[in-house]
Motif scaffolding. Sequence first.
Motif, short mmCIF file in Angstrom:
data_model
loop_
_atom_site.label_atom_id
_atom_site.label_comp_id
_atom_site.label_asym_id
_atom_site.label_seq_id
_atom_site.Cartn_x
_atom_site.Cartn_y
_atom_site.Cartn_z
N GLY A 34 60.68 -34.65 -23.37
CA GLY A 34 61.54 -35.75 -22.96
C GLY A 34 60.79 -36.99 -22.52
N VAL A 35 59.48 -36.90 -22.32
CA VAL A 35 58.66 -38.07 -22.00
C VAL A 35 58.39 -38.82 -23.30
N SER A 36 58.62 -40.11 -23.32
CA SER A 36 58.44 -40.88 -24.54
C SER A 36 56.97 -40.90 -24.96
N ASP A 37 56.75 -41.08 -26.26
CA ASP A 37 55.38 -41.18 -26.77
C ASP A 37 54.64 -42.34 -26.14
N ALA A 38 55.35 -43.45 -25.91
CA ALA A 38 54.71 -44.63 -25.35
C ALA A 38 54.22 -44.35 -23.92
N THR A 39 55.09 -43.74 -23.10
CA THR A 39 54.69 -43.42 -21.73
C THR A 39 53.55 -42.42 -21.71
N LEU A 40 53.66 -41.39 -22.52
CA LEU A 40 52.62 -40.36 -22.53
C LEU A 40 51.29 -40.93 -23.00
N SER A 41 51.33 -41.81 -23.98
CA SER A 41 50.09 -42.43 -24.46
C SER A 41 49.41 -43.25 -23.37
N ARG A 42 50.22 -43.94 -22.56
CA ARG A 42 49.63 -44.76 -21.51
C ARG A 42 48.96 -43.92 -20.43
N VAL A 43 49.59 -42.81 -20.05
CA VAL A 43 48.98 -42.01 -18.99
C VAL A 43 47.82 -41.18 -19.52
N VAL A 44 47.89 -40.76 -20.79
CA VAL A 44 46.80 -40.00 -21.38
C VAL A 44 45.51 -40.81 -21.39
N ALA A 45 45.63 -42.09 -21.57
CA ALA A 45 44.44 -42.95 -21.64
C ALA A 45 43.63 -42.92 -20.36
N HIS A 46 44.26 -42.50 -19.25
CA HIS A 46 43.57 -42.49 -17.96
C HIS A 46 43.39 -41.08 -17.41
N ALA A 47 43.73 -40.08 -18.19
CA ALA A 47 43.62 -38.69 -17.73
C ALA A 47 42.20 -38.19 -17.95
N ALA A 48 41.72 -37.39 -17.02
CA ALA A 48 40.39 -36.78 -17.14
C ALA A 48 40.51 -35.38 -17.74
#
Length: 280
Positions: A34-48
Amino acid sequence: MRVQDPRGETSAPFATVRSVIEFGDLRDLPLFEGVSDATLSRVVAHAADVRVDAGQWLVREGEAAAFYVLLSGAYDLMKRYPDGERRIAVRDQPGDWLGELPIVFGAPFFAGARAATALRVARFDRPQFGQLVRESSAFEERLKAGIQVRVEGLETQAAGELHIPIVIGRASDPDCHGLRDFLSRNRVRFEWADPDDEWVAARRDLQSAIAAAADCPVVLLPDGRILPSPTQSQLAVGVGLRVEPASETYDLVVVGGGPTGLAAAVYGASEGLTTLLVEG
């Protein structure tokens, strides 16, 4: 890069930490449904991307808050008690998460996580956690449901001899009812033993506490201490509840841990506010 634990207290000396993980590592996890691809892409960019060897600590009890999502492997949740350290839960399913309670409640980790096998986890800092809550109602609802379960103690260890507090007092005693009500409202698992019941009188491990409960209710703590007719403050300290705030100031104080209070705490923490949740 290779990161060494400066405390040198782990059985494996190194953990591997890469700067980011891939979008595909998270997209199919149930947590992010249910999390949009756009939101997930933004947070993934900063995940370790954190790799932990078996026997090493992913996080220790008392450390600062962060949000972890399991990608592979298994870890044990370990809690310190007066009689030693014990495992209170096992997490071994991809998508299992850890760290939302410290972020929402503005507190350090209440338990540690030690790798049972080689681990791979995604680590998110508070801003990325807040972004997920703000931009995805599905993530927010899933998180609140998980918090409710955990706060109610459904993942705590099974009751055992001297492993949870035991309230000893009679059903007709209003003071005994007050002690049980206080523990229940604060979601502390406990056992109640009425000394008038035959099975209670026959328990050898309770004889000293039963004798102390002749004139007033008592609480037998996991470390063997007996609290005769304790005040709420004395009982809270005895069972390990936080009775003093961790900081001198907070941006937001929420009184009441029901659904509305819990939602307010989640929103406050997601906005980066230092949040204190008070449950009477």
